[in-house]
Design an enzyme around this catalytic site. Structure first.
Site, PDB file in Angstrom:
ATOM      1  CG  HIS A 374      13.810   5.898   5.946  1.00 31.12           C
ATOM      2  ND1 HIS A 374      12.832   6.544   5.238  1.00 31.12           N
ATOM      3  CD2 HIS A 374      14.964   6.505   5.630  1.00 31.12           C
ATOM      4  CE1 HIS A 374      13.379   7.494   4.511  1.00 31.12           C
ATOM      5  NE2 HIS A 374      14.674   7.497   4.725  1.00 31.12           N
ATOM      6  CE  LYS A 565       0.356  -1.801   3.860  1.00 33.58           C
ATOM      7  NZ  LYS A 565       0.779  -0.467   4.243  1.00 33.58           N
ATOM      8  NE  ARG A 566       9.568  -6.590   0.647  1.00 31.76           N
ATOM      9  CZ  ARG A 566      10.846  -6.724   0.315  1.00 31.76           C
ATOM     10  NH1 ARG A 566      11.378  -5.974  -0.631  1.00 31.76           N
ATOM     11  NH2 ARG A 566      11.598  -7.621   0.898  1.00 31.76           N
ATOM     12  CE  LYS A 571       5.823  -3.178   5.419  1.00 30.32           C
ATOM     13  NZ  LYS A 571       5.661  -1.711   5.307  1.00 30.32           N
ATOM     14  CB  THR A 673       4.820   6.423   0.885  1.00 30.87           C
ATOM     15  OG1 THR A 673       5.430   5.153   0.628  1.00 30.87           O
ATOM     16  CG2 THR A 673       5.802   7.308   1.612  1.00 30.87           C
ATOM     17  CE  LYS A 677       3.498   5.850  -3.240  1.00 32.68           C
ATOM     18  NZ  LYS A 677       4.443   4.714  -3.186  1.00 32.68           N
TER      19      LYS A 677
HETATM   20  C1  8GP Z   1      10.318   2.447   5.181  1.00 30.67           C
HETATM   21  C2  8GP Z   1       9.311   2.451   6.315  1.00 30.67           C
HETATM   22  O1  8GP Z   1       9.040   1.126   6.707  1.00 30.67           O
HETATM   23  C3  8GP Z   1       8.044   3.128   5.840  1.00 30.67           C
HETATM   24  O2  8GP Z   1       7.158   3.237   6.900  1.00 30.67           O
HETATM   25  C4  8GP Z   1       8.382   4.507   5.297  1.00 30.67           C
HETATM   26  O3  8GP Z   1       7.248   5.087   4.723  1.00 30.67           O
HETATM   27  C5  8GP Z   1       9.458   4.412   4.233  1.00 30.67           C
HETATM   28  O4  8GP Z   1      10.604   3.780   4.765  1.00 30.67           O
HETATM   29  C6  8GP Z   1       9.896   5.767   3.720  1.00 30.67           C
HETATM   30  O5  8GP Z   1      10.268   6.590   4.778  1.00 30.67           O
HETATM   31  N1  8GP Z   1      11.546   1.876   5.659  1.00 30.67           N
HETATM   32  C7  8GP Z   1      12.298   1.132   4.873  1.00 30.67           C
HETATM   33  O6  8GP Z   1      11.998   0.862   3.719  1.00 30.67           O
HETATM   34  C8  8GP Z   1      13.525   0.692   5.526  1.00 30.67           C
HETATM   35  O7  8GP Z   1      13.745   0.972   6.662  1.00 30.67           O
HETATM   36  N2  8GP Z   1      14.362   0.006   4.804  1.00 30.67           N
HETATM   37  C9  8GP Z   1      15.611  -0.325   5.377  1.00 30.67           C
HETATM   38  C10 8GP Z   1      15.663  -1.386   6.346  1.00 30.67           C
HETATM   39  C11 8GP Z   1      16.255  -1.509   4.936  1.00 30.67           C
END
Ligand code: 8GP
Length: 839
Positions: A374, A565-566, A571, A673, A677
């Site tokens: 991810h 978003k975070r 970002k 994501t 939305k």
């Molecule tokens: C997130 C990605 O940043 C985001 O782009 C993507 O849509 C989402 O995963 C679902 O695939 N990644 C994370 O939340 C992530 O990597 N979290 C771990 C590092 C703790």
């Protein structure tokens, strides 16, 4: 029990109408009953929360018999099951979602209203389970919804954190973290199963022995044992009987007292041991912080993975299947590397506990596991110091050495005389202090590896996982993320849902590609006008909410320009702020400037230890303080920071957006994501060629997307040539003016020091290339402003965005996982007849 006894029990078994009936009268009766017998309250003294609990239990009853039939069917039919292993889940409030999925929203509303109550205020009582940080956890929740809706047998395994992601408050413009005590008032959705507790070992040492067959074996003598107690939450599918399980593990001490310690008089020591065990599942770790030295985090990961795998093996054997066919009956998806220790744990269970030979166990393991990556951010790739790992999991360290040795033997044959290749592929990072590379363990132990958007998968293949791709190209696939239209459209945007359904029917709710039928309606002026009316009403809802909670008056006819978003430098919320300041400066210089009014709305949490992200929040709120109150601006710009961005709050935000900000540095956002939305709810996107933005733009077509910025290749080139952000600053007066204004203390009551770290970072390093993308962003925003003046064309574009977003349903993503990685099929659940008649 003997089969005769079981039949007897079934014969005498009767599910009361009050527990299954769906008419509003029955529901009303059931709610009153639960208020009395579960909450122990009568109407005169019941609180709204008591009513929420009574309604929740009423709905849970309806889920329970679907759930029991689901479990029973899977047991009888010996089906293949998807096991989703995820350290995070962000399901959002359950009640309303279950009403939507069961199709009983209206009946429950009526039942509640007949008792003189209002359903919305009851729904508002629910505390959401904040068991995740952001995208990854929310994706897991969307996938659970789609798995159930598509009738795919599935279990989601995770951790029952006592404290989830912190609640965010804003005080004097700064983020303040508040403990999330989500379980304080009880959780009606979970069922504890202490009878299914499992033991998890930690620490100690290993010793070799010879088994009855004369084979060399190893046993693990742990230093500590912790119990894992499963808590099950039913996950409903949309208008199907399938109800899956989310099984979250809580850590407990095996005995409430260590009697030995107690007997020698160490009462407090004995209680301490209990507290130490139970700390394991106390709190969720926020991401975006270095995980260095966080032993508890590794303990959490191993704990929930070991519990889950032991549980799966037990289910498999209970079904009467031989251990050798495990991978034919279960496929285990690793949601990032957090559960990657599962590869070594399954090997340990198969070899040490079930006494299989290594090669057999390895075949089963590799076929059972699949891994989703991810993130490309190097700081998020998990590695664990070897000594920490070895002292906590001594047996797993041996197993990882063995996996590595066999793997590198294979590599050596393929790449004769290439020691660099070996070093790069190894599960162990050499150098200063040795570390275990969890992503490598996941790759070696899995039959499939996927990224979460097309660009992300390509970058994985060219970058972090290149050596693995060269070795096993067939293991790599892309599966672009998706979101569930049940929560992210039907539930959060009833107005638009109604309008769309009136025109094209309701098949889109489970086949989102049917949104295509909206295309021709984009040409219909009357439909466009209705669409606009809906959007206006939804924006007004958000404006009312902000008025009530923050005392800010917003203009619902302004552009609602939203970034939620975070908070993270990649970002680039601060790029958005640079645009706000640029607009502000323009109006200050030319008070008669004709600019369309804009409302900038931000939402998002910063990791508690991520200082720069917290400073970005302070910058947003500080700019808001100045801009919102400057009479020269005549309310043309408003800046709002919505505190505590979570699933519940996000549900008010997505429907109200005109413009969705997806402005990460190209190559950094794996997928996103939120972008899906927003677009699904009729926002236009301003974005870079990053993550799933690229595919969204392809789907909605270039004319209907505001594109700006460098590509991921440009960014690499830019850096290779020696990126000097100062050059952009020196040659762009508007950019210089914006940055200088921040540096001057203008937004910080004259305090120049406050934002200095942020300004320095931009001028001296700018790792996320804001300055390089600034002008392109501003130009693009000017086009947005222009385009918004023509409301009719804007609306047409919004409708086309919705019409073409069908691909980004999580149903599509889950179908792809089923076909390409899991090889599983749907199984329909029939409710037993006497129950069906009652329903
Ligand atoms: C997130 C990605 O940043 C985001 O782009 C993507 O849509 C989402 O995963 C679902 O695939 N990644 C994370 O939340 C992530 O990597 N979290 C771990 C590092 C703790």
């Amino acid at each position: 029990l003997s089969p005769e006894h079981i039949t007897e029990i079934y014969d005498s078994f009767h599910i009361e109408d009050d527990r299954t009936g769906l008419s509003s009268e029955t529901l009303q009766r059931a709610i009153a009953d639960n208020l009395y017998y579960i909450q122990g309250k009568f109407p005169e003294i019941a609180t709204l929360y008591d009513y929420y609990m009574a309604v929740a239990y009423t709905v849970r009853d309806r889920l329970l018999h679907r759930w029991i039939n689901t479990v029973k069917t899977y047991r009888e039919q010996d089906v293949k099951v998807v096991c989703y292993l995820s350290a995070e889940y962000l399901p959002g409030p359950h009640l309303e979602n279950n009403l939507v999925n069961l199709g009983i929203y209206d009946q429950v509303q009526q039942a509640v209203e007949s008792s003189g109550l209002d359903l919305r205020s009851i729904l508002a009582q629910e505390e959401e389970p904040g068991l995740g940080n952001g995208g990854l956890g929310r994706l897991a929740a969307c996938y659970m919804d789609s798995l159930a809706t598509l009738e795919i047998p599935a279990i989601g395994y995770g951790i029952r954190y006592e404290y989830g992601i912190f609640d965010q408050e804003i005080r004097e413009g700064w983020q303040v973290e508040i403990t999330d005590k989500w379980l304080r008032l009880g959780n009606p959705w979970e069922i504890p199963r202490p009878e299914n507790a499992v033991e998890v070992k930690f620490g100690g040492y290993t010793e070799p022995y010879t088994d009855d067959q004369g084979d060399y074996r190893v046993r693990w003598i742990p230093h500590q044992v912790v119990n894992g107690i499963p808590y099950d939450t039913p996950i409903s599918g949309y208008r199907v009987n399938t109800t899956s399980t989310m099984r979250l593990w809580k850590a407990e001490a095996p005995e409430s007292f260590d009697f030995q310690a107690f007997n020698v008089g160490d009462y407090y020591g004995a209680v301490d041991a209990k507290i130490i065990s139970e700390n394991l599942t106390k709190v969720l770790y926020p991401n975006d912080e270095p995980i260095q030295g966080k032993q508890l985090r590794l303990e959490q990961q191993y704990f929930f993975v070991s519990c889950s795998l032991q549980n799966l093996l037990k289910i498999h054997l209970l079904r009467g299947d031989p251990i050798e066919t495990f991978h034919e009956k279960f496929v285990i998806q690793l949601n990032d590397t957090h559960p990657a220790i599962g590869v070594a744990e399954l090997m340990r269970l198969l070899v040490d506990e079930y006494l299989l030979h290594w090669q057999k166990a390895w075949d089963i393991t590799q076929q059972a596991f699949a891994y989703t990556n991810h993130t490309l951010l190097p700081e998020a790739l998990e590695t664990w110091p070897l000594n920490l790992f070895g002292s906590l999991l001594p047996r797993h360290l041996e197993i990882i050495y063995e996996i590595n040795q066999r793997f590198l033997d294979q590599v050596r044959l393929k790449y004769l005389g290439n020691p660099d290749k070996l070093a790069r592929l190894s599960l162990i990072e050499e150098g200063g202090s040795k570390r275990i590379r969890m992503a490598h363990l996941a790759c070696v132990g899995s039959h499939a590896i996927n990224g979460v958007a097309a660009l992300h998968t390509e970058l994985l293949k060219e970058g972090v996982l290149k050596d693995f791709y060269d070795l096993w190209p067939h293991k790599f696939t892309n599966i672009t993320n998706g979101v569930t239209p049940r929560r992210w459209m039907v539930l959060i945007n009833p107005r638009l849902t109604q309008l769309i359904t009136r025109e094209i029917g309701e098949t889109w709710i489970t086949q989102l590609e049917d949104f295509k039928r909206l295309e021709s309606l984009a040409e219909d002026p009357a439909f466009r006008q209705e669409w606009r009316r809906v959007k206006r009403a939804v924006k007004q809802d958000l404006a009312d909410y902000i008025q009530a909670h923050q005392g800010l008056t917003l203009n619902p006819d302004s552009i609602f320009d939203i970034q939620a978003k975070r908070i993270h430098e990649y970002k680039r919320q601060h790029l958005n702020v640079l645009h706000i300041i640029t607009l502000y400066n323009r109006i200050k210089h030319n008070p008669r400037l004709a600019v369309p009014p804009r409302t900038f709305i931000f939402g998002g949490k910063a990791a508690p230890g991520y200082q720069m992200a917290k400073l970005i929040i302070k910058l947003i709120t500080s700019v808001g303080e100045v801009v919102n109150h400057d009479p020269d601006i005549c309310d043309l710009i408003k800046v709002v920071f919505l505190p505590d961005f979570n699933v519940t709050n996000s549900q008010r935000i997505y429907p109200a957006a005109d413009l969705s900000e997806q402005i990460s540095t190209a190559g950094k956002e794996a997928s996103g994501t939120g972008n899906m939305k927003f677009s699904m709810n009729g926002a236009l996107t301003i974005g870079t060629l990053d993550g799933a933005n690229i595919e969204i733009r392809e789907a909605v077509e270039a004319d209907n997307f505001f594109l700006f910025g460098h590509t991921s290749e440009d960014i690499v080139d830019l850096k290779a040539q020696g990126y000097v952000p100062k050059t952009f600053y020196n040659t762009n007066p508007a950019l210089k003016e914006a940055i200088d204004l921040i540096a001057s203390g203008y937004f910080s009551h004259g305090n120049r020091a406050l934002f200095q770290p942020l300004v320095d970072q931009l001028l001296q390093a700018d790792p996320y290339c804001l300055l390089a993308d600034y002008q392109s962003y501003i130009d693009c925003q000017d086009q947005v402003g222009q385009a918004f003046q023509d409301q009719d064309t804007w609306t047409k574009t919004a409708i086309l965005n919705v019409a073409r977003i069908g691909r980004f349903s999580s149903d599509r993503a889950i179908r792809e996982y089923c076909r390409e990685i899991w090889w599983v099929n749907p199984v329909s659940i029939h409710l037993e007849e006497y129950q069906q008649a009652k329903a």
